[in-house]
Design an enzyme around this catalytic site. Sequence first.
Site, PDB file in Angstrom:
ATOM      1  N   GLY A  70       2.387   4.408   8.801  1.00 45.73           N
ATOM      2  CA  GLY A  70       1.641   4.914   9.033  1.00 45.73           C
ATOM      3  C   GLY A  70       0.028   4.141   9.299  1.00 45.73           C
ATOM      4  O   GLY A  70      -0.345   4.130   9.631  1.00 45.73           O
ATOM      5  N   ARG A  71      -0.816   3.679   7.975  1.00 44.13           N
ATOM      6  CA  ARG A  71      -1.754   3.063   7.733  1.00 44.13           C
ATOM      7  C   ARG A  71      -1.084   1.354   8.893  1.00 44.13           C
ATOM      8  O   ARG A  71      -2.707   1.146   9.737  1.00 44.13           O
ATOM      9  CB  ARG A  71      -1.758   2.134   6.639  1.00 44.13           C
ATOM     10  N   ASN A 131       9.678   4.280   4.116  1.00 38.41           N
ATOM     11  CA  ASN A 131       7.581   4.380   4.627  1.00 38.41           C
ATOM     12  C   ASN A 131       6.834   3.231   3.291  1.00 38.41           C
ATOM     13  O   ASN A 131       7.969   3.046   2.205  1.00 38.41           O
ATOM     14  CB  ASN A 131       7.579   5.704   4.498  1.00 38.41           C
ATOM     15  N   GLY A 132       6.470   2.489   3.844  1.00 36.24           N
ATOM     16  CA  GLY A 132       5.744   1.779   2.837  1.00 36.24           C
ATOM     17  C   GLY A 132       5.433   0.443   3.547  1.00 36.24           C
ATOM     18  O   GLY A 132       6.291  -0.524   3.301  1.00 36.24           O
ATOM     19  N   CYS A 192       1.684  13.172  -1.657  1.00 37.84           N
ATOM     20  CA  CYS A 192       0.423  12.804  -1.676  1.00 37.84           C
ATOM     21  C   CYS A 192       0.115  12.779  -3.243  1.00 37.84           C
ATOM     22  O   CYS A 192       0.186  13.441  -3.994  1.00 37.84           O
ATOM     23  CB  CYS A 192      -0.435  14.337  -0.985  1.00 37.84           C
ATOM     24  N   PRO A 231       2.289  11.316   7.975  1.00 37.09           N
ATOM     25  CA  PRO A 231       0.630  11.959   8.271  1.00 37.09           C
ATOM     26  C   PRO A 231      -0.502  11.275   7.798  1.00 37.09           C
ATOM     27  O   PRO A 231       0.211  10.811   6.360  1.00 37.09           O
ATOM     28  CB  PRO A 231       1.788  13.563   8.182  1.00 37.09           C
ATOM     29  N   MET A 232      -1.544  11.545   7.344  1.00 38.23           N
ATOM     30  CA  MET A 232      -2.446  11.002   7.184  1.00 38.23           C
ATOM     31  C   MET A 232      -3.824  11.563   6.865  1.00 38.23           C
ATOM     32  O   MET A 232      -4.268  11.834   8.046  1.00 38.23           O
ATOM     33  CB  MET A 232      -2.854   9.657   7.652  1.00 38.23           C
ATOM     34  N   GLU A 233      -4.019  12.108   6.276  1.00 36.34           N
ATOM     35  CA  GLU A 233      -5.225  13.555   5.644  1.00 36.34           C
ATOM     36  C   GLU A 233      -6.254  13.016   6.814  1.00 36.34           C
ATOM     37  O   GLU A 233      -6.989  11.813   5.521  1.00 36.34           O
ATOM     38  CB  GLU A 233      -5.126  13.774   4.355  1.00 36.34           C
ATOM     39  N   GLN A 258       3.574  19.857   8.664  1.00 40.59           N
ATOM     40  CA  GLN A 258       3.879  19.346   6.801  1.00 40.59           C
ATOM     41  C   GLN A 258       2.827  20.619   6.442  1.00 40.59           C
ATOM     42  O   GLN A 258       1.832  20.848   6.418  1.00 40.59           O
ATOM     43  CB  GLN A 258       2.892  17.568   7.206  1.00 40.59           C
TER      44      GLN A 258
END
Length: 337
Positions: free
Chosen positions: A232-233, A208-209, A107, A16-18, A77
């Site tokens: 994500g990114r 993740n990361g 977050c 998820p990426m707001e 989420q």
Amino acid sequence: MISKTTPSPPTIYQAPMEGVIDHHVRSLLCAIGGVDICVTEFVRVTDQRLPRRVFTRLCPELLHGAATADGTPVRLQLLGGNPTAMADNARKAVAVGANAIDLNFGCPAKSVNKSDGGACLLQTPHRLEAIVGAVRRAVPQAIPITAKIRLGYNDRSTYLDNALAAAAGGASELAVHARAKVDGYKPPVYWACIGEIRQRLDIPVIANGDIWTLEAFKRCREVTGCEAFMLGRSLLARPDLGLQIKTYCAGERYCPMRWQQVVGLLWDYYQTTREIYPSKYLGNRIKQWLTYLKLAFPEARVLFEKLKRLRIAEAIEAVFIRELQDRQRELKVMEGL
């Protein structure tokens, strides 16, 4: 350690990426292939039960079986620090159509943390456990309750405490971003901590990361021992990274996306979303995506420079048409060699 010679198929999650990955982006990324499960931007929960429209606005897939058009499951989420309110809204989300609930404890945004949400809850593992437990009790057992954490808040000393708290609360899976809140997104990343968490928990752990490339995936998998990974990114920078990972693990050959294909993807995104946003914001989402694509494609920087000051549809579209034509000519030349 896992075998380097016989890799098994991993599960790939879209992180998820707001304000970045909405249902339009999810649809495009899933159509490429390689993504098994999507997670929405967070729904912020305070002390009230939210109306149906809040859930369906951020996750319109709830109206279609909680899945993208190609059938990829989408998890909703929630973010908040009040166990009762989180439980009530999880129950409402399931009634609206959610097939799984993910809880945000990662977050790092200051505005979120000041409002008792996200990574600030990592300072009090007992509260994290209470929230997970309240949500778990509020919805049917068939509904997975998952959680996402960082390694800590002001430091990384509590990563095992928080991981164990999430599992004790009843989380069925745990995604771990291998940094503390204080680390932001700066290197390095601490994958070894995820490996320790995986060894201590009986539930699946998702790494993740900084999984930016296929080579990074291989290193992360070796260090963590995980069989599930969240992108994500890196998925925005390389939209087919999940597919690259999948084909590698299947022992198949794959040619990564070329810039010509990426431009076509951006053009599709622009056409899909141009009527949604006010004219003064026209093209902003494309420019936002290009900032990630610049990390993997040098051509993205050139296209960004051409588009960054444009606000008029005709001007934006003229740039795209020239770009598509140029890339098509290049492709024909390459095919003729």
